[in-house]
Each structure stands twice: as C-alpha cells, then as structure tokens.
Write a protein that holds these residues in place. Structure first.
Motif, PDB file in Angstrom:
ATOM      1  N   LYS A   1       5.490  -0.413   3.137  1.00 30.74           N
ATOM      2  CA  LYS A   1       6.384  -1.422   2.576  1.00 30.74           C
ATOM      3  C   LYS A   1       5.709  -2.038   1.354  1.00 30.74           C
TER       4      LYS A   1
ATOM      5  N   PRO B   1       5.131  -0.978   7.622  1.00 38.48           N
ATOM      6  CA  PRO B   1       6.579  -1.243   7.661  1.00 38.48           C
ATOM      7  C   PRO B   1       6.984  -2.460   8.486  1.00 38.48           C
TER       8      PRO B   1
ATOM      9  N   ASN C   1       7.325 -10.085   3.861  1.00 37.52           N
ATOM     10  CA  ASN C   1       8.133  -9.170   3.051  1.00 37.52           C
ATOM     11  C   ASN C   1       8.002  -9.416   1.554  1.00 37.52           C
TER      12      ASN C   1
END
Length: 320
Positions: free
Chosen positions: A216, A131, A136
């Motif tokens: 993620k 996470p 990203n």
C-alpha cells in the motif's frame, strides 16, 4: 630564442593534436560503467540511453556493470578511467551525494574527480506499507510513529533511502528504528506480512507491487503526484512540503575530460532523451525525464552533496 620557439611549436602541436582528436570524437566504441548489477533501475536507464546514443554517435555504446561496495567499485573505476570521453559513469544520488558521508575510504571524490555530462532522469521515492496497515496516509503514519512504543520501523536498501527515513523522522519530530536490507526482495516479503511498518522504495520496484495490491502506497516523496500512480499524494499535498526527496540518474566523465567532448556528449544525450519512445519508456517506469547542460548537472550534484551531507550529520548526531 631557439628554445622559446621550439617550446611554442611543441605547445602548438600538442594543442593541434588534442583538437584533432576532439573533432574526430568518437572514433571507437564507448562504454557506460554502471556501478550496480544488471537488472536494476540504473542498469535499465543506462541500456535505454546506450542503445540510442550509439545510433546518434555512429559508434556502439557498451554498458559495463561493475557492482559492489554500494556502487563504490564501479564509480571508483570510472573516476580513474582515461579522461577522453570514451568511458562514462552512471552517476546517481547515492554514489555521488550520499555515500561520501556514510562510507570511509570511498576511493573517489564526486566533486573533484568527475565532470557532469548530462542529467537524465529524476524520480521521487514511495513510502509503502503492508496492505492491512492501520494507516492510509503519510499524516496517519506520522501520528502512528509518534505514539508507537519503541518507535516505528522503516526499511531501506540503500544509503539514500536510509537518509530519507532520517529526514522524515526529523520533520515529524519522532524517532524511528532503521532496519537495513541487502536486497529489496527480502524487505518486501517482511513488509508485506507486517513485520516492518514502512519502507522507502524506488518507484520502478514498488509500482508493480502497489498495483498488484501486495503493498500500500502512503505517499510520494516528491511534491507532485507521479503519472504511474495518479491516486497517491505527494509530500506537500500530504502536509509535509519539506519532505521532498528525489533521486536522479545522469552521466559523468573524469574531471580532466576536454570540454568540447563533454559538450558533444551532452548534446547527443539530450537528443536521445527527447525521443518519444525513450521518454515513454522512462515515464512508464516512474521516471521524470529531465535534460541539462553539463554545468547544470554538476551544480545539481553539488547541491545534493551539501543537502544529504547535512542530513547525514543529523543522523550521526542523534546516535548514542
């Protein structure tokens, strides 16, 4: 002449008996051999199909798990089964298109020992990370991997997911360190605390963890987003159209199985896959439902056999 006539009669009788058996097929329970333990994605797919296929054919269809040797034990068993249509093998990318290039003395040849019956589902994989990772997106991770001293680390739990990692490092022109795991549970624990940079994970196992915030998702290894994770970009949208890597599940039988039996199984499996409740269940798990002819599925096996064989050769060539 008498011998010739006798031979013709013998051939006629044998042919008539074979046709009679095919016309009455199936006359007893069938089984689907799953070369993995119960509870995984292959097992779940097989059980959904088996339940409905039994209703379609008027005979029970039993799922028989034969795990071991990364799918080799069950697949070898299926290859050596009687070619009468009563034993189908759950065929998937690792056992039919990857393992032949990473394991010696496999015990079966997916191209010679099997005939494709029907494709069932396809699924891309997910590139996931912890996470709090400083990247990203897949592009940001590629930049990170190129700069990290010693190379970024990636984890996987199967031969195919290992080669997906190899494919990615080839595309982005970097070197990553592969860390194998025997099960996804240990890999996820170590990934979630940042011990590993990324993991190539299956959708059914990763989707709940992503939705719970424990992992993620960086990208889907297909060129389209998946319905279960609509906010996660696909490979092409992430800037890597060459990074399309899908897995598939289907059903196969021994190569000598009569064509009419293969066609009948294909017809009824496709009917099962078209059922709304079956489709909804499989889509919710992250699968794309796809039907095929027996010839179409066999061609898919050949294409992926060639593709992943080339990636495996690249991997061997890059090893010291």
């Amino acid at each position: 002449m008498r011998h010739f006539i006798a031979l013709l009669m013998f051939v006629f009788c044998v042919g008539s008996n074979a046709l009679a058996q095919q016309a009455g097929f199936p006359s007893k329970p069938l089984r689907i051999v799953v070369p993995n333990a119960a509870g995984g994605g292959t097992d779940a797919f097989a059980r959904v199909v088996a339940s409905k296929l039994g209703e379609e054919l008027g005979q029970s269809v039993i799922v028989e798990n034969k795990p071991g040797a990364q799918g080799g034990i069950g697949t070898t068993f299926g290859a050596k089964s009687a070619p009468d249509g009563y034993t189908m093998t759950l065929a998937f990318t690792s056992t039919f298109a990857v393992n032949p290039f990473v394991h010696k003395d496999l015990g079966y040849d997916p191209l010679k020992d099997f005939a494709g019956v029907a494709l069932g589902v396809t699924q891309p994989y997910l590139i996931v990370t912890y996470p709090d990772a400083p990247y990203n997106s897949l592009k940001e991770f590629a930049d990170f991997a190129r700069k990290k001293t010693g190379g970024a680390t990636f984890a996987s739990t199967s031969s195919q997911t290992e080669l997906i990692g190899v494919l990615f490092q080839t595309i982005v022109k970097t070197k990553m360190l592969y860390i194998p795991y025997k099960n996804a549970t240990t890999a996820v624990v170590e990934l979630s605390r940042g011990d590993i940079d990324v993991m190539v994970a299956s959708l059914p196992s990763a989707i709940p963890l992503v939705k719970a915030g424990k992992l993620k998702a960086l990208a889907v290894t297909g060129n389209q987003r998946v319905a279960a994770l609509p906010d996660v970009k696909g490979a092409a949208e992430s800037g890597f159209p060459e990074f399309e890597a899908k897995g598939w599940y289907g059903l196969a039988v021994p190569a000598a199985t009569p064509a009419p039996i293969v066609q009948k199984l294909n017809h009824h499996i496709n009917l099962v896959l078209a059922m709304p409740d079956v489709r909804a269940s499989l889509v919710a798990a992250g699968f794309d439902v796809e039907t095929s002819t027996p010839q179409g599925f066999s061609e898919l096996i050949r294409q992926d056999y060639k593709r992943w064989g080339e990636v495996a050769k690249q991997q061997r060539g890059s090893q010291p």
